[in-house]
Design an enzyme around this catalytic site. Structure first.
Site, PDB file in Angstrom:
ATOM      1  N   LYS A  80       0.855  -1.192   0.000  1.00 41.16           N
ATOM      2  CA  LYS A  80       0.000   0.000   0.000  1.00 41.16           C
ATOM      3  C   LYS A  80       0.893   1.245   0.000  1.00 41.16           C
ATOM      4  O   LYS A  80       1.881   1.299   0.738  1.00 41.16           O
ATOM      5  CB  LYS A  80      -0.906  -0.027   1.234  1.00 41.16           C
ATOM      6  CG  LYS A  80      -1.978   1.058   1.271  1.00 41.16           C
ATOM      7  CD  LYS A  80      -2.874   0.875   2.510  1.00 41.16           C
ATOM      8  CE  LYS A  80      -3.968   1.926   2.595  1.00 41.16           C
ATOM      9  NZ  LYS A  80      -4.788   1.773   3.820  1.00 41.16           N
ATOM     10  N   SER A 155      -9.701   1.845   2.881  1.00 42.10           N
ATOM     11  CA  SER A 155      -8.943   2.660   1.972  1.00 42.10           C
ATOM     12  C   SER A 155      -7.942   1.881   1.124  1.00 42.10           C
ATOM     13  O   SER A 155      -7.479   2.380   0.096  1.00 42.10           O
ATOM     14  CB  SER A 155      -8.194   3.735   2.768  1.00 42.10           C
ATOM     15  OG  SER A 155      -7.235   3.133   3.626  1.00 42.10           O
ATOM     16  N   SER A 179      -9.550  -0.460   7.044  1.00 38.07           N
ATOM     17  CA  SER A 179      -9.044  -0.369   5.670  1.00 38.07           C
ATOM     18  C   SER A 179      -8.286  -1.571   5.145  1.00 38.07           C
ATOM     19  O   SER A 179      -7.939  -1.615   3.965  1.00 38.07           O
ATOM     20  CB  SER A 179      -8.149   0.854   5.528  1.00 38.07           C
ATOM     21  OG  SER A 179      -8.951   2.000   5.486  1.00 38.07           O
TER      22      SER A 179
END
Ligand code: GLN
Length: 491
Positions: A80, A155, A179
């Site tokens: 990420k 997210s 997330s």
């Protein structure tokens, strides 16, 4: 999809260790897959082709030299874009960091490299990890491989979509309010929020420091456990890191895969029942509860009366911390600088930079947080939210006197169409209903695929006491062994 991209991380590591495939072949297969599908999925913000192939060559030459390889050596991983990677772009999904190349690796990434994993690149995310759909990325949304017109959760939608699209067997996410777990649920993959402090925040671009938790994402529970073991454990560079070894999550995943949960007591949170989950999600959850019972678990109802206040408490605490953390993006230290013409003042340049560099959701949070922390309002909002946080933690403590772990659906709804919830922030925040309590408490949570509703994946969440991460792996692996696998339609 080539054969190599369909294997689990555990299988790939075995192929490399036995010399049946080289790390370069494994890496190239995944890079080819990214080239073939990522223009449609948009899971990646940056693909580090050269870096990945160099890391793979290094694994192959160490193997040729007879060096002992770790359990994930030669296995690709996507990270990420909220974790710093030395010399490799790190944007946190924001224009304000668009051209930033960090001078150092986060601890998670350093450990990934030490384990011999091969970093393919950086994955898309909501700006500064604020969001539940990856639509708030400054670089455009990620699409769900199950249905490209739908969101992949957020997210960290990029990390989970990359798994479901077979672009990588492993990825890293960060979970402040869900997330990792939510994208796992809506893409039919596994997502784990470890115990807070069980994985290092050093080099994680800070959103809400008392909640932020990096963790593993994978297509199988065992793969998530192997990744968890590789990245977890004490880090002296993170002041809130827990000085204790990682619970034996790999052994727990293997134990669970045997499919026997005799003696395990699971609690269904009563207060979640009336919370407006979609009928299809509830049906899949109920079927999973029956399966867990058949596997030997005892399932009882447990009351956590303060969970209903988790969402409002979180949406005061997280914005408050973010308003302070994001003050560092001032146009001076790193990233974007706007209006520095030698005439404008420092404050004007800061203001113009932040106006141009932050998106609407980030601005909304900074304003909310600044308000909640301002004198005169602090006690009424931030202080009150902290008290609620304590009450939620007490609910968990009381619950874990009765049961080994709590279970719930991970999200109230399946993947929704792109654009369906962006007009109303509250509708977006509702996605976090079931995931936020364990962030406020600090305990671990996992989302594991448990069924389909209208052809789209549903996740079951298992929440465990702090530092009992192994418990939830056992339960999740047992469920996984009994249901699924859930494979998206070919892209
Ligand atoms: N959806 C939540 C938020 O927008 C959680 C985000 C996260 O876990 N990073 O704050």
């Amino acid at each position: 999809m080539t054969d190599l991209t369909s294997y689990s991380a555990a299988e790939l590591a075995g192929l490399v260790a036995r010399g049946e495939s080289s790390a370069v072949e494994v890496t190239q297969a995944h890079l080819d897959r990214i080239s073939a599908v990522d223009d449609r999925v948009h899971a990646f913000l940056h693909v580090d082709t050269e870096g990945a192939l160099a890391a793979a060559r290094d694994v192959d030459s160490r193997r040729a030299a007879g060096a002992a390889l770790g359990p994930l050596a030669g296995v690709p991983v996507a990270v990420k874009d909220v974790l710093t990677t030395k010399g490799v772009p790190t944007t946190a999904g924001s224009k304000i960091l668009a051209d930033w190349r960090p001078p150092y690796d986060s601890t998670i990434v350093r450990r990934l490299r030490a384990a011999g994993t091969v970093m393919l690149g950086k994955t898309n995310m909501d700006e500064f990890a604020m969001g539940s759909s990856t639509e708030y990325s400054a670089f455009g949304p990620t699409h769900n491989p199950w249905d490209l017109s739908r969101i992949p959760g957020g997210s960290g939608g990029g990390s989970s979509a990359a798994l479901a699209a077979y672009e990588t067997p492993l990825s890293i996410g960060s979970d402040t309010g869900g997330s990792i777990r939510q994208p796992g649920a809506v893409t039919g993959t596994v997502g784990v929020k470890p115990t807070y402090g069980g994985t290092s925040r050093y080099g994680l671009v800070a959103f809400s420091s008392s909640l932020d938790t990096p963790g593993p994402c994978a297509r199988t529970v065992l793969d998530a456990a192997l990744l968890h073991e590789a990245i977890g454990g004490h880090d002296p560079l993170d002041s809130t890191s827990i000085p204790a070894p990682v619970p034996d999550v790999v052994a727990a995943a293997r134990l669970g895969a045997g499919g026997d949960l005799t003696g395990v007591r699971l609690g269904v949170v009563r207060e979640f029942a009336g919370e407006g989950a979609e009928p299809g999600v509830l049906a899949a959850f109920r079927a999973a509860v029956e399966t867990l019972t058949k596997l030997g678990a005892e399932v009882v109802e447990v009351s956590c009366p303060h969970f209903q206040y988790a969402l409002p408490a979180y949406y005061l605490i997280a914005p408050s911390e973010c308003s302070s953390n994001l003050a560092r993006f001032d146009g001076v230290r790193f990233g974007l600088r706007v209006g520095d013409d030698g005439v404008r003042s420092l404050e004007e340049v800061m203001s113009a930079t932040r106006e141009a560099g932050f998106g609407p959701e980030v601005k909304r949070r900074v304003m909310l947080g600044t308000y909640a922390l301002s004198s005169g309002y602090y006690d009424a909002y931030y202080g009150q939210a902290q008290k609620v946080r304590t009450l939620i933690s007490r609910d968990f403590t009381t619950a874990f006197e009765q049961v080994d772990a709590l279970i719930s659906p991970t999200t109230p709804f399946v993947a929704f169409p792109v654009g369906a919830r962006t007009a109303d922030p509250y509708q977006m925040y509702l996605a976090d209903l079931f995931t936020i309590p364990s962030n406020l408490y600090g305990g671990p949570g996992i989302s594991v695929p448990c069924g389909l509703a209208d052809g789209l994946p549903v996740g079951l969440q298992v929440m465990a006491p702090t530092m009992a991460d192994d418990r939830m792996y056992r339960v999740a692996a047992a469920l996984e062994s009994a249901v699924g696998p859930f494979t998206p339609p070919a892209l």
